[in-house]
Design an enzyme around this catalytic site. Structure first.
Site, PDB file in Angstrom:
ATOM      1  N   TYR A 104     -42.302 -14.614   4.513  1.00 56.80           N
ATOM      2  CA  TYR A 104     -43.969 -14.639   4.163  1.00 56.80           C
ATOM      3  C   TYR A 104     -43.783 -16.148   3.119  1.00 56.80           C
ATOM      4  O   TYR A 104     -44.330 -16.713   2.237  1.00 56.80           O
ATOM      5  CB  TYR A 104     -44.219 -13.878   3.027  1.00 56.80           C
ATOM      6  CG  TYR A 104     -44.640 -12.789   3.686  1.00 56.80           C
ATOM      7  CD1 TYR A 104     -45.552 -12.113   4.490  1.00 56.80           C
ATOM      8  CD2 TYR A 104     -43.508 -11.057   3.306  1.00 56.80           C
ATOM      9  CE1 TYR A 104     -45.805 -11.749   5.355  1.00 56.80           C
ATOM     10  CE2 TYR A 104     -44.207 -10.170   4.564  1.00 56.80           C
ATOM     11  CZ  TYR A 104     -45.565 -10.340   4.990  1.00 56.80           C
ATOM     12  OH  TYR A 104     -45.711  -9.190   5.952  1.00 56.80           O
TER      13      TYR A 104
ATOM     14  N   ARG B 231     -16.396 -17.457  -0.669  1.00 56.64           N
ATOM     15  CA  ARG B 231     -17.737 -16.869  -0.419  1.00 56.64           C
ATOM     16  C   ARG B 231     -17.724 -16.477  -2.160  1.00 56.64           C
ATOM     17  O   ARG B 231     -19.363 -17.486  -2.689  1.00 56.64           O
ATOM     18  CB  ARG B 231     -17.304 -15.056  -0.396  1.00 56.64           C
ATOM     19  CG  ARG B 231     -17.883 -14.626   0.060  1.00 56.64           C
ATOM     20  CD  ARG B 231     -18.737 -13.118   0.522  1.00 56.64           C
ATOM     21  NE  ARG B 231     -18.134 -13.294   1.902  1.00 56.64           N
ATOM     22  CZ  ARG B 231     -17.597 -11.639   2.643  1.00 56.64           C
ATOM     23  NH1 ARG B 231     -17.431 -10.642   2.112  1.00 56.64           N
ATOM     24  NH2 ARG B 231     -17.130 -11.746   3.532  1.00 56.64           N
TER      25      ARG B 231
ATOM     26  N   HIS C 298     -23.147 -20.474   8.433  1.00 55.51           N
ATOM     27  CA  HIS C 298     -22.767 -19.378   7.719  1.00 55.51           C
ATOM     28  C   HIS C 298     -22.920 -17.902   8.727  1.00 55.51           C
ATOM     29  O   HIS C 298     -24.172 -17.927   8.575  1.00 55.51           O
ATOM     30  CB  HIS C 298     -23.856 -19.604   6.378  1.00 55.51           C
ATOM     31  CG  HIS C 298     -22.987 -18.499   5.551  1.00 55.51           C
ATOM     32  ND1 HIS C 298     -21.845 -18.886   4.645  1.00 55.51           N
ATOM     33  CD2 HIS C 298     -23.556 -17.009   5.336  1.00 55.51           C
ATOM     34  CE1 HIS C 298     -21.743 -17.810   3.732  1.00 55.51           C
ATOM     35  NE2 HIS C 298     -23.154 -17.307   3.821  1.00 55.51           N
TER      36      HIS C 298
END
Length: 811
Positions: free
Chosen positions: A120, A30, A76
């Site tokens: 967006y 991680r 993931h």
């Protein structure tokens, strides 16, 4: 009977084992980057997924949400926001030296603005990211199954440039954190090549190529020693400051222009902090703070007032804002599946080993492909040479499988060659294609020879790596942005910068009250209405500048320092601040004198006590320590608890004075001040006068022509010339300066140096003030007892004698 597997394990063991597993996961999977490709797992998965999806620099942009969905669904299994956050960081040119993702839309800003939602924005891999993934399809890296065993993902990317150094890393895991700065691509490639050519290269030699970090935000990095330490041990500290310039503008004013700020400093918060300093007037001289950044680049402007100290203000901003920060290297990366503090050479060695492994695997892959093709081409050439027989055999066969088997039996073709022959299109049976096949066979033979040479000779392998690195350097290399300076510059902030220069009326009282008032407040008030109690009176009252230094001396040998600007600002009619609020005066301790200085360098003091000690001390020895705000310093050691400091006087260095002593019993002594040695602040001094069972009422610094005023305990006032007392030596008994009476004799209570035109004030034990005009009295000889000026029974005993300030004190 049903069996159960119940185990009795202590909570400590369970927690330890589970947390150990969790820690191992977040360390390896991680938060920390791999030393080979410089990527954390989430970053690697984003790049790999986008590449697999064909979302590359040479294709159109795609919605970020699509890529995030692919990453989350295939590789993931974590929150979409955390994946999107990682993707956005990979696209931010102010965070990465070479961004790995291109993004259309709002991807955040240096002001700390969040990016637009993933629905967006649009994203694709940048061109340099293709170098991270280059040749991944040639079995160059190990692939493992994903979380649900449906896809394969790489354990590391081929990484054709040293990404860990180029783009740096930051992260926090269990027991480990990492902070690796960004570096210049050209410099890291040159250092890699240098290491490749000489495995025994020293760190100093590597630093000829890599001068230090190269941040995308530029700035000035100070401290070569810190960089060397970091490159050696993985830990180090340097200073990173903004790039600034002082420009002249109209109106005889100046402005500070900031064009580069330290790495990962929030620009909006920096502007806000500087503006707060302006609003709170922590620095006098800032008129306006503006952010003029635009598409051309970053530009912050700090406009200054007329005659402001630009250099001083800039230094203050460096010291008190993020215009300059301390950057701490903490270079931790996963090396051989373990977290490790790594230096520069270790990183480059690990990267080089990775590149040799990747290039070897790629070359082996290409060799196998070339050999397979060579085998096919040899079969096709052979088939074309006996084309009629081959066609005849194929036509005689029932199906494709039988045709293949017949060719293999009749002409000795292998299965792969037979497959290629039966799959051959008719147009390929031309003479031209025979030539093309022969040419291809020659090229394949040359390639195979090259590949085998590369695999057999490590030097040839390194030549390939070097060539590819230099090509990459030529294509993507860019000039250094961060300037490196050898030494960390010490910042000295001048008081003038932090304090508004103005003249104020300063008052220090005998009782320990101190205040400063504006001249406007003083002029608007009655001088007598100074806010002090009836029994208190000023020992210092004068106009001072806020940049001046105030020293206050008490009768117990303590000196209290205050910069004038630190003193409580109060109206003239208010009492002010008592010194015991900060330094703690004794209940019976009072302030004798106070002095204001522009600086604490020149001149010296003369101190004398009631019990007969005197000394000289340099003003420089009375400089305040670090604890001056909460603790008084000692200026004279008192040998007995009953002794008190009687006299404090300041002398310029070129002044020559005499000491005039007057005892309570009426004895006077005069000698040269040069007989008094200069000693430190904590000494007791030397013997002043032979007192026997007497004590001193006054010690004065005089000239040969000085006049002194004496006030006796019976209220008599006497003015005499000091020359009445013959010049003698220190520690003598002296001569009588009053006429001895058989009954109710006069004793010296108070004394001061006086001039003809001065007004004197006697303060009595009943708080009555008696004014005496010096010019009304003539000088008498030392045998006179003077004239009565107050009735001690009605007005009280004389306690204090002072020369009143001139009437012209007010403007």
């Amino acid at each position: 009977m049903e069996t159960t597997n119940i185990q009795e394990i202590s909570l400590e063991a369970v927690m330890g084992e589970r947390f150990g597993r969790y820690s191992k996961y977040i360390i390896q999977e991680r938060a920390l980057p791999d030393i080979r490709d410089g990527l954390k797992p989430v970053q690697r998965r984003i790049l790999f997924a986008m590449n697999e999806d064909g979302n590359t620099f040479d294709k159109a942009f795609r919605k970020s949400a699509k890529s995030i969905g692919n990453v989350m669904g295939n590789f993931h299994p974590h929150g979409d926001f955390s994946i999107y956050e990682a993707m956005v960081r990979l696209s931010q040119h102010w965070k990465l030296r070479e961004p790995l993702i291109e993004m259309h839309g709002n991807n955040g800003s240096m002001d700390g603005d969040p990016p637009a939602a993933m629905r967006y924005t649009e994203a694709r891999l940048s061109e340099i990211a293709s170098e991270m993934l280059k040749d991944i399809d040639k079995k160059t890296v190990d692939m493992v199954l994903n979380f649900d065993d449906t896809e394969y993902e790489p354990t590391v990317l081929p990484a054709r440039f040293p990404n860990l150094l180029v783009n740096g890393a930051t992260g926090i895991s269990a027991g480990y954190a990492t902070e690796i700065p960004t570096h210049n691509l050209h410099e890291t490639i040159q250092a890699t090549i240098r290491l490749m050519q000489n495995p025994n290269v020293t760190l100093a030699e590597l630093m000829e190529d890599i001068k230090g970090p190269d941040f995308p935000t530029g700035g000035i990095l100070q401290g070569i020693d810190g960089i060397k330490k970091a490159y050696e041990t993985g830990r180090g500290r340097v200073m990173l400051r903004s790039k600034t310039a002082i420009e002249d503008i109209k109106g005889a004013k100046q402005q500070i222009v900031i064009t580069e700020i330290p790495y990962e400093v929030n620009k909006a918060l920096l502007v806000k902090k500087i503006d707060e300093i302006r609003l709170l007037k922590k620095v006098d001289g800032i008129a306006e703070v503006r952010d003029e950044s635009d598409r051309e680049g970053l530009r912050l402007v700090v406009e200054l007032k007329k005659n402001a100290n630009a250099e001083g203000i800039l230094n203050y901003l460096f010291k008190n804002t993020d215009l300059q920060i301390s950057y701490n290297f903490n270079m931790v990366a996963i090396n051989q599946k373990r977290p490790q503090h790594v230096g520069l050479k270790t990183i480059l060695e690990a990267y080089l080993a990775h590149q040799r492994d990747v290039t070897t695997k790629r070359t082996q892959f290409d060799l196998n492909k070339a050999k397979e093709r060579e085998h096919i081409v040899a079969g096709l050439i052979k088939a074309l040479s006996i084309l009629d027989d081959v066609i005849k055999t194929i036509r005689a066969s029932q199906n494709k499988k039988e045709a293949k088997d017949n060719l293999m039996v009749a002409y000795g073709f292998t299965e792969k060659q037979a497959e290629a022959i039966v799959s051959l299109q008719l147009y390929r049976l031309t003479n031209t294609d025979v030539t093309a096949l022969q040419k291809e066979a020659e090229e394949l033979a040359a390639k195979i020879a090259t590949y085998e040479k590369i695999l057999a000779q490590p030097k040839e392998l390194d030549k390939v790596i070097k060539k590819e690195l230099l090509a990459l350097d030529k294509k993507y290399g860019s000039p250094r942005l961060t300037e490196i300076q050898e030494q960390i510059e010490e910042i000295k902030i001048q008081t003038e910068v932090m304090v508004a220069q103005e003249d104020v009326m300063l008052l220090v009282s005998k009782g320990g009250y101190v205040k400063r008032s504006s001249l406007r407040s003083f002029n608007a008030s009655d001088d007598a209405d100074n806010g002090l109690k009836d029994e208190d009176y000023p020992v210092y009252q004068a106009v001072a500048n806020t940049l001046d230094h105030l020293l206050m001396f008490t009768d117990k040998g303590n000196v209290i320092y205050r910069p004038v600007h630190d003193i409580t600002d109060a109206k003239w009619k208010e009492t002010g601040e008592h010194l015991s609020q900060t330094v703690g005066l004794d209940a019976d301790e009072s302030v004798l004198k106070a002095y204001c200085f522009k600086d604490l360098k020149q001149g010296s003091f003369v101190f004398a006590t009631k019990e007969g000690f005197i000394k000289q001390t340099k003003l420089a020895d009375l400089k305040p320590g670090r604890t001056y705000k909460s603790r008084a310093a000692q200026f004279m050691k008192l040998k007995t608890p009953s002794d008190r400091v009687l006299m404090i006087d300041y002398l310029q260095e070129d002044q020559t004075k005499q000491v005039f002593c007057a005892t309570y019993g009426g004895y006077g002594l005069r000698y040269e001040l040069s007989e008094v040695p200069v000693t430190g602040a904590k000494t007791a001094g030397v013997k002043n006068m032979d007192l026997r069972d007497d004590y001193l009422s006054a010690v004065l610094l005089v000239d040969e022509t000085s006049e002194v005023a004496l006030v006796t305990q019976r209220g008599s006032f006497k003015k005499m010339k000091v020359s009445e007392v013959p010049l003698s030596s220190r520690a003598r008994r002296g001569v009588l300066i009053l006429r001895e009476l058989k009954r109710n004799a006069h004793r010296v209570a108070l004394a001061c140096v006086v001039a003809d035109s001065q007004r004197l004030e006697i303060l009595t034990s009943t708080n009555e003030r008696v004014e005496v005009l010096s010019q009304d009295y003539v000088c008498v000889d030392r045998y006179s007892n003077g004239s009565f000026v107050l009735d001690t029974q009605a007005q009280g005993e004389p306690l204090y004698l002072r020369v009143l300030p001139a009437d012209a004190l007010k403007d």
